[in-house]
Design a protein around this motif. Structure first.
Motif, PDB file in Angstrom:
ATOM      1  N   SER A 199       0.825  -1.219   0.000  1.00 22.52           N
ATOM      2  CA  SER A 199       0.000   0.000   0.000  1.00 22.52           C
ATOM      3  C   SER A 199       0.851   1.259   0.000  1.00 22.52           C
ATOM      4  O   SER A 199       0.443   2.293  -0.528  1.00 22.52           O
ATOM      5  N   TYR A 216       0.800   5.387  -2.044  1.00 18.71           N
ATOM      6  CA  TYR A 216       1.061   6.736  -1.520  1.00 18.71           C
ATOM      7  C   TYR A 216       2.301   7.330  -2.191  1.00 18.71           C
ATOM      8  O   TYR A 216       2.365   8.534  -2.456  1.00 18.71           O
ATOM      9  N   ARG A 217       3.269   6.487  -2.485  1.00 19.98           N
ATOM     10  CA  ARG A 217       4.465   6.973  -3.169  1.00 19.98           C
ATOM     11  C   ARG A 217       4.130   7.439  -4.588  1.00 19.98           C
ATOM     12  O   ARG A 217       4.675   8.439  -5.075  1.00 19.98           O
ATOM     13  N   SER A 224       4.807  10.534   2.615  1.00 17.33           N
ATOM     14  CA  SER A 224       4.455  10.662   4.022  1.00 17.33           C
ATOM     15  C   SER A 224       3.598  11.916   4.245  1.00 17.33           C
ATOM     16  O   SER A 224       2.697  11.919   5.085  1.00 17.33           O
ATOM     17  N   ALA A 226       0.101  11.288   2.674  1.00 19.62           N
ATOM     18  CA  ALA A 226      -0.596  10.234   3.421  1.00 19.62           C
ATOM     19  C   ALA A 226      -1.360  10.789   4.623  1.00 19.62           C
ATOM     20  O   ALA A 226      -2.191  10.096   5.196  1.00 19.62           O
ATOM     21  N   ARG A 240      -6.666   9.485   1.459  1.00 23.42           N
ATOM     22  CA  ARG A 240      -6.747   8.149   2.064  1.00 23.42           C
ATOM     23  C   ARG A 240      -8.084   7.499   1.706  1.00 23.42           C
ATOM     24  O   ARG A 240      -8.150   6.329   1.370  1.00 23.42           O
ATOM     25  N   ARG A 280       0.545   0.910   6.859  1.00 24.16           N
ATOM     26  CA  ARG A 280       0.479   1.535   8.183  1.00 24.16           C
ATOM     27  C   ARG A 280      -0.877   1.293   8.844  1.00 24.16           C
ATOM     28  O   ARG A 280      -0.989   1.291  10.057  1.00 24.16           O
ATOM     29  N   ASP A 281      -1.908   1.135   8.009  1.00 30.92           N
ATOM     30  CA  ASP A 281      -3.278   1.042   8.547  1.00 30.92           C
ATOM     31  C   ASP A 281      -4.007  -0.177   7.983  1.00 30.92           C
ATOM     32  O   ASP A 281      -5.229  -0.182   7.880  1.00 30.92           O
ATOM     33  N   MET A 282      -3.245  -1.204   7.599  1.00 33.76           N
ATOM     34  CA  MET A 282      -3.893  -2.388   7.017  1.00 33.76           C
ATOM     35  C   MET A 282      -4.787  -3.068   8.056  1.00 33.76           C
ATOM     36  O   MET A 282      -5.919  -3.441   7.765  1.00 33.76           O
ATOM     37  N   ARG A 334       9.620  10.981   9.588  1.00 35.28           N
ATOM     38  CA  ARG A 334       8.499  10.246   8.983  1.00 35.28           C
ATOM     39  C   ARG A 334       7.739   9.435  10.021  1.00 35.28           C
ATOM     40  O   ARG A 334       6.511   9.367   9.997  1.00 35.28           O
ATOM     41  N   ASP A 363       3.864   9.971  10.585  1.00 34.19           N
ATOM     42  CA  ASP A 363       2.956   8.833  10.382  1.00 34.19           C
ATOM     43  C   ASP A 363       2.199   8.487  11.675  1.00 34.19           C
ATOM     44  O   ASP A 363       1.044   8.079  11.641  1.00 34.19           O
ATOM     45  N   ARG A 399      -0.426  11.796  12.817  1.00 32.58           N
ATOM     46  CA  ARG A 399      -1.455  12.407  11.975  1.00 32.58           C
ATOM     47  C   ARG A 399      -2.839  12.033  12.510  1.00 32.58           C
ATOM     48  O   ARG A 399      -3.008  10.989  13.156  1.00 32.58           O
TER      49      ARG A 399
HETATM   50  O1   DC Z   1       5.914   1.905   3.378  1.00 33.22           O
HETATM   51  P1   DC Z   1       6.432   3.081   2.596  1.00 33.22           P
HETATM   52  O2   DC Z   1       7.641   3.716   3.222  1.00 33.22           O
HETATM   53  O3   DC Z   1       6.635   2.753   1.152  1.00 33.22           O
HETATM   54  O4   DC Z   1       5.255   4.189   2.648  1.00 33.22           O
HETATM   55  C1   DC Z   1       5.437   5.485   2.156  1.00 33.22           C
HETATM   56  C2   DC Z   1       4.589   6.448   2.962  1.00 33.22           C
HETATM   57  O5   DC Z   1       3.215   6.175   2.729  1.00 33.22           O
HETATM   58  C3   DC Z   1       4.786   6.392   4.471  1.00 33.22           C
HETATM   59  O6   DC Z   1       5.562   7.457   4.959  1.00 33.22           O
HETATM   60  C4   DC Z   1       3.426   6.481   5.062  1.00 33.22           C
HETATM   61  C5   DC Z   1       2.487   6.275   3.935  1.00 33.22           C
HETATM   62  N1   DC Z   1       1.631   5.093   4.080  1.00 33.22           N
HETATM   63  C6   DC Z   1       0.468   5.240   4.781  1.00 33.22           C
HETATM   64  O7   DC Z   1       0.208   6.296   5.331  1.00 33.22           O
HETATM   65  N2   DC Z   1      -0.405   4.199   4.864  1.00 33.22           N
HETATM   66  C7   DC Z   1      -0.127   3.031   4.299  1.00 33.22           C
HETATM   67  N3   DC Z   1      -0.987   2.029   4.397  1.00 33.22           N
HETATM   68  C8   DC Z   1       1.093   2.841   3.586  1.00 33.22           C
HETATM   69  C9   DC Z   1       1.966   3.903   3.513  1.00 33.22           C
END
Ligand code: DC
Length: 235
Positions: A52, A56-57, A113, A116, A122, A143-145, A193, A197, A200
């Motif tokens: 996921s 966001y990237r 970040s 996100a 979102r 992060r929120d799976m 970050r 993260d 927020r």
């Molecule tokens: O896992 P990553 O570093 O590739 O994620 C990049 C950014 O995306 C991270 O700083 C936070 C955000 N992110 C998020 O908020 N929710 C997710 N499910 C996945 C990533």
């Protein structure tokens, strides 16, 4: 999203009984090793894999390229609603363009970040993520799976590791890929970050109440994968 196109947002669910499809949610901070672990667990079980963070990237990359404000909710959500990335053989393609390397850049990670933290974005990415839940199963990392996207996941893992160890791992990865980087800068970026993260308002990085917390500071990838598989098979 292993070697498979991601369905465009708004497409019909892949399976009306999607809720029956097992999901393993792996959440944790930047560079905790979630991505590698998720891919290996998915491969071991024959499941698909959703990265996921890549979504966001991608939005972060597009926002940088188009000079879009990183907190402009409506414009970011509109970008996300049209997103049709393809994940094939380890490559990330967007409208026929190979953005595999571009989305891994540090400036893109920082932009990811930032975007996100934007609620409308979102929300716009929710359907796209949930549509990846298809038989025989899905391993989803982010992060929120476990807290927001797949709250009914059958196994939730919160993977953490000491920030210095994460910075060292990220430095090694970047150097192996031929990028120049230094530990002090990476450490500062990771801390910023983590802070953004975790604090927020919208879907902050937090372990789900029913998550199993795994600290990988002193573990190898193989040990982490073995632990996750053992938990899954013991369900
Ligand atoms: O896992 P990553 O570093 O590739 O994620 C990049 C950014 O995306 C991270 O700083 C936070 C955000 N992110 C998020 O908020 N929710 C997710 N499910 C996945 C990533």
């Amino acid at each position: 999203m292993n070697a498979a196109p991601v369905s465009p947002a708004g497409a019909a669910p892949a399976d009306s009984s999607a809720a029956q499809v097992p999901v393993i949610a792996i959440d944790g901070p930047t560079a905790s090793g979630k991505g590698t672990v998720a891919q290996r667990v998915a491969a071991a079980l024959g499941f698909a894999c959703l990265d996921s963070g890549a979504l966001y990237r991608i939005v972060g990359l597009l926002a940088l390229e188009r000079d879009t404000d990183l907190d402009d909710g409506p414009r970011l959500a509109a970008l996300a609603a049209r997103l049709q990335p393809r994940f094939e053989d380890g490559q990330v393609l967007l409208d026929g363009r190979d953005i595999t390397e571009a989305i891994r850049r540090e400036d893109v990670g920082r932009a990811a970040s930032r975007v996100a933290a934007v609620g409308p974005l979102r929300a716009a990415l929710l359907a796209l993520q949930r549509q990846q839940r298809r038989p025989p199963g899905l391993v989803a990392d982010g992060r929120d799976m476990g807290t927001v996207v797949f709250p009914d996941a059958c196994l939730k893992v919160y993977l953490q590791a000491d920030v210095r160890v994460r910075a060292e791992r990220r430095l090694k990865q970047l150097i192996e890929k031929g990028y120049s980087a230094n530990l002090a800068d990476l450490l500062q970026t990771l801390r910023e970050r983590d802070q953004r993260d975790q604090t927020r308002d919208c879907a902050p990085l937090i372990a789900a109440e029913d998550a199993k917390v795994l600290d990988s500071t002193t573990l190898t990838v193989e040990e982490v994968v073995a632990q996750v598989l053992q938990w899954y098979r013991g369900l």
